[in-house]
Write a protein that holds these residues in place. Sequence first.
Motif, PDB file in Angstrom:
ATOM      1  N   PHE A  21      51.554  44.218  41.091  1.00  0.00           N
ATOM      2  CA  PHE A  21      50.955  44.847  39.918  1.00  0.00           C
ATOM      3  C   PHE A  21      51.982  45.014  38.801  1.00  0.00           C
ATOM      4  N   TYR A  22      51.491  44.956  37.570  1.00  0.00           N
ATOM      5  CA  TYR A  22      52.375  45.180  36.424  1.00  0.00           C
ATOM      6  C   TYR A  22      52.753  46.653  36.303  1.00  0.00           C
ATOM      7  N   SER A  23      51.883  47.529  36.814  1.00  0.00           N
ATOM      8  CA  SER A  23      52.083  48.965  36.603  1.00  0.00           C
ATOM      9  C   SER A  23      52.951  49.625  37.664  1.00  0.00           C
ATOM     10  N   THR A  24      53.156  48.956  38.810  1.00  0.00           N
ATOM     11  CA  THR A  24      53.976  49.543  39.868  1.00  0.00           C
ATOM     12  C   THR A  24      54.509  48.439  40.775  1.00  0.00           C
ATOM     13  N   GLY A  25      55.673  48.697  41.352  1.00  0.00           N
ATOM     14  CA  GLY A  25      56.251  47.717  42.270  1.00  0.00           C
ATOM     15  C   GLY A  25      55.955  48.029  43.718  1.00  0.00           C
ATOM     16  N   ILE A  26      55.298  49.171  43.982  1.00  0.00           N
ATOM     17  CA  ILE A  26      55.079  49.578  45.370  1.00  0.00           C
ATOM     18  C   ILE A  26      54.023  48.691  46.025  1.00  0.00           C
ATOM     19  N   PRO A  27      54.126  48.501  47.340  1.00  0.00           N
ATOM     20  CA  PRO A  27      53.064  47.763  48.033  1.00  0.00           C
ATOM     21  C   PRO A  27      51.805  48.623  48.110  1.00  0.00           C
ATOM     22  N   VAL A  28      50.662  47.998  48.080  1.00  0.00           N
ATOM     23  CA  VAL A  28      49.398  48.729  48.142  1.00  0.00           C
ATOM     24  C   VAL A  28      48.559  48.174  49.288  1.00  0.00           C
ATOM     25  N   CYS A  29      47.471  48.874  49.574  1.00  0.00           N
ATOM     26  CA  CYS A  29      46.569  48.412  50.625  1.00  0.00           C
ATOM     27  C   CYS A  29      45.145  48.359  50.102  1.00  0.00           C
ATOM     28  N   ILE A  30      44.328  47.570  50.767  1.00  0.00           N
ATOM     29  CA  ILE A  30      42.893  47.543  50.502  1.00  0.00           C
ATOM     30  C   ILE A  30      42.203  48.166  51.710  1.00  0.00           C
ATOM     31  N   ILE A  31      41.370  49.164  51.461  1.00  0.00           N
ATOM     32  CA  ILE A  31      40.587  49.771  52.535  1.00  0.00           C
ATOM     33  C   ILE A  31      39.138  49.333  52.363  1.00  0.00           C
ATOM     34  N   VAL A  32      38.584  48.774  53.428  1.00  0.00           N
ATOM     35  CA  VAL A  32      37.187  48.329  53.418  1.00  0.00           C
ATOM     36  C   VAL A  32      36.369  49.331  54.240  1.00  0.00           C
ATOM     37  N   LEU A  33      35.299  49.847  53.622  1.00  0.00           N
ATOM     38  CA  LEU A  33      34.470  50.860  54.280  1.00  0.00           C
ATOM     39  C   LEU A  33      33.010  50.412  54.324  1.00  0.00           C
ATOM     40  N   LYS A  34      32.294  50.863  55.352  1.00  0.00           N
ATOM     41  CA  LYS A  34      30.870  50.542  55.506  1.00  0.00           C
ATOM     42  C   LYS A  34      30.160  51.704  56.186  1.00  0.00           C
ATOM     43  N   LYS A  35      28.833  51.732  56.003  1.00  0.00           N
ATOM     44  CA  LYS A  35      28.001  52.687  56.727  1.00  0.00           C
ATOM     45  C   LYS A  35      27.167  51.952  57.791  1.00  0.00           C
ATOM     46  N   CYS A  36      27.379  50.636  57.889  1.00  0.00           N
ATOM     47  CA  CYS A  36      26.521  49.814  58.761  1.00  0.00           C
ATOM     48  C   CYS A  36      27.338  49.059  59.808  1.00  0.00           C
ATOM     49  N   ARG A  37      28.483  49.606  60.207  1.00  0.00           N
ATOM     50  CA  ARG A  37      29.388  48.865  61.087  1.00  0.00           C
ATOM     51  C   ARG A  37      28.818  48.638  62.483  1.00  0.00           C
ATOM     52  N   LYS A  38      29.140  47.450  63.018  1.00  0.00           N
ATOM     53  CA  LYS A  38      28.778  47.135  64.395  1.00  0.00           C
ATOM     54  C   LYS A  38      30.014  47.061  65.285  1.00  0.00           C
ATOM     55  N   SER A  39      31.202  46.978  64.666  1.00  0.00           N
ATOM     56  CA  SER A  39      32.443  46.872  65.440  1.00  0.00           C
ATOM     57  C   SER A  39      32.876  48.243  65.949  1.00  0.00           C
ATOM     58  N   ASP A  40      33.553  48.260  67.100  1.00  0.00           N
ATOM     59  CA  ASP A  40      34.083  49.518  67.628  1.00  0.00           C
ATOM     60  C   ASP A  40      35.595  49.540  67.513  1.00  0.00           C
ATOM     61  N   ASP A  41      36.092  48.784  66.499  1.00  0.00           N
ATOM     62  CA  ASP A  41      37.534  48.762  66.250  1.00  0.00           C
ATOM     63  C   ASP A  41      37.771  48.662  64.747  1.00  0.00           C
TER      64      ASP A  41
END
Length: 530
Positions: free
Chosen positions: A404-424
Amino acid sequence: MTKQEKEQLGNALWEVANVLRGGMPADEFRNYMLPMLFYRYISAQYESAARMELGSDLPADESLLAWYKDNEEDVPDFEDMMLKSKHYIIKPKYLWSTIHEMARTQDANMLTELSESFRHIEEESFKGAFKGLFSEINLTSQNLGKDYTSRNTLMCRIVVKLEEKLAEYDSKGDILGDAYEILIAKFAAESGKKAGEFYTPQPVSTILSRIVTLDCQDPKTGHKREMSSVLDFACGSGSLLLNVSNQMRLHGGKIGKIYGQEKTNTTFNLARMNMLLHGLHDSEFEIFHGDTLTNDWPLLKDSNPVKPVTFDAVVANPPFSLKWEPDDDASNDPRFNSYGVAPKSAADFAFLLHGFHYLSDNGTMAIILPHGVLFRGGAEAAIRQKLIHDDNIDCIIGLPSNLFYSTGIPVCIIVLKKCRKSDDVLFINAAEYFEKSKKQNELLPEHIDKIVETYRTRAEEDRYSRRVSLKEIRDNDYNLNITRYVSLAQEEPQIDLTANHALLADIDSKIKESTEKLNVFLKELGLESI
């Protein structure tokens, strides 16, 4: 347009921007260049549609202004037709072509007419729906010149050069959407930390967009064919929303309506322009100017708290670890009451919970956040625990630093759902997958493909991805630090001490043997032994 053509166009437009620069910071001359580009676009679109509508009644060598003068009685009906087909009208005297002719001839009234054209578009063209669109352009600023004459001269020069550069690319198709995105990226690079207010790098934006457009319950089956709505509650210039729209279109799908919210007025205007520049009608999107944290958008705030308005996809790149002031009743806010209130020191989870509250049951949310949200304690740990316990966190993706131009720190993407079928929970550690460039690290297409394909198939790969059971996460006190589950450390090779000892003994023996031979020669030469 090819990548090379886009780069050439970007350089050509930056050349025009440099005429404006002088002592202006990037975020200020951006406020002139981007609206001018938008003004040229909607004028050209309107004039082209008007000529098609009028057909042989408007010869190629006759201006729309002349037709208006000769056909006054037909103008109201014509404008009604244009309003139905284009959703806006621009009187001929306010068109870019008229202003460009004034600029080309160095007309002393050009600046006045340009200002009047902006007013006309804001207040009349869209029936007042886009008020304030050009509010950040100050045509009386002394940065443009000490007096009206010098300001008029400079702006004449800008208009002429901008038209000259864009005319070279008009044959390449609808290029102004690309031009706008190119300039936004260049201004972001120049703006440094301020770029975080309005820009998500395209490669990162593409990852989020490709993820949320995959089928929610089974991403392996591919992309959704239809999406009723998408929301970005910190939409900046709107590029992330447009990327989602583009991903749907690439796979034969469509989005009902695009929704965005932006707190900063300048960026709010950029987003509205960006939507129109990419060919969206004003009925196909809604961008609200307001504060997400206080939830002041009537569309969201006034909806039934038990059954709120929801969106099939939610994407966001909100300000990182923003200090905020939740009100005394925040714990009763429907967005937070099941999870707790984010600490005043960092609004990261307040943003996440806001978006998650408005996510549909069959929707996917992807949000960019700093790594701290994965392991910080206190109220954030409680929120994290509740989300994991309810099985709402689907995937966590660690990205390289300095993207990113605004920061040098590493970032993460969090993916969320209300319909999950996975148990992990799928953890992807992509920290080592990037190409280093002059100022920023860059994600190449193959890096993006690897992340998205790993997410789609939930494939596991040593030192890259792993599916982690909810039990293991609970056993780790709900700590989601990526390296805890996908370490990049490499095992040191085992050392065979017996073999190495034998090798050293052999070397020592050879040294002694060589020394003895050398001493024989030294003795023959009458020299002292070693």
